[in-house]
Write a protein that holds these residues in place. Structure first.
Motif, PDB file in Angstrom:
ATOM      1  N   LYS A  53      38.821  12.151  36.482  1.00 10.53           N
ATOM      2  CA  LYS A  53      37.737  12.628  35.616  1.00 10.53           C
ATOM      3  C   LYS A  53      36.632  11.583  35.545  1.00 10.53           C
ATOM      4  O   LYS A  53      35.447  11.898  35.674  1.00 10.53           O
ATOM      5  N   ASN A 132      41.680  18.592  37.746  1.00  6.90           N
ATOM      6  CA  ASN A 132      40.506  18.098  37.051  1.00  6.90           C
ATOM      7  C   ASN A 132      39.218  18.612  37.681  1.00  6.90           C
ATOM      8  O   ASN A 132      38.288  18.995  36.987  1.00  6.90           O
ATOM      9  N   SER A 136      39.263  21.794  34.932  1.00  6.94           N
ATOM     10  CA  SER A 136      39.244  20.924  33.753  1.00  6.94           C
ATOM     11  C   SER A 136      38.701  21.638  32.523  1.00  6.94           C
ATOM     12  O   SER A 136      38.973  21.241  31.402  1.00  6.94           O
TER      13      SER A 136
END
Length: 168
Positions: A53, A132, A136
């Protein structure tokens, strides 16, 4: 014994499927091996999920604008000319083997495929990155991945109990 335990945790954070049998082979007791595998799998997923991230944020927020800002004008013009020439030559986009696999996997199986396949087929870092990158914004992505890791630990425990002579 502590070194073996830490070794199993680190291995489980990267390649989950082989870790429980490996822990049993190197002589760790079953309850300790299960705890080490779960700690490594869940901890590795959380580490790689939040690391990816941050990497995605840094690359889109800081690095690309900085590159665009500091690139000289003549290089930008040459790059635009290169892209025009390349677009004329190439009508179909060329995919690498890995990109094709990821695109096909995402299209065919989607979110649940990534959640279920991460501990077994994909590795923990690859599954965390894909979750992610593409999912996400879904509400319970981390929870579902952790539940998948726990579920696969149960499946692996069943395999260890069904075939005890292989591991003991």
């Amino acid at each position: 014994m502590v070194v073996k335990f830490l070794h199993v945790i680190l291995l489980a954070s990267v390649k989950y499927i082989i870790t429980l049998p490996y822990a049993m082979i190197i002589g760790i007791d079953y309850p300790q091996a299960l705890v080490a595998v779960l700690l490594g799998g869940i901890g590795g997923f959380l580490f790689f999920y939040y690391l990816s991230k941050r990497i995605i944020q840094l690359s889109s927020d800081n690095i690309l604008p900085l590159v665009k800002k500091t690139t000289p004008r003549f290089l930008k013009l040459r790059y635009k000319a290169f892209l025009k020439k390349r677009k004329k030559k190439e009508t179909n986009r060329i995919f690498t083997r890995r990109n094709r696999f990821i695109a096909r996997f995402k299209k065919t199986y989607g979110f649940w495929g990534i959640v279920l396949a991460t501990p077994v087929i994909l590795t923990i870092p690859v599954g965390a990155f894909l979750a992610n990158k593409y999912y996400s914004r879904q509400r319970h992505t981390v929870l579902y991945m952790i539940l998948s890791i726990i579920g696969w630990a149960g499946v692996l425990s069943g395999v260890v109990h069904l075939f005890p002579k292989v591991f003991f």
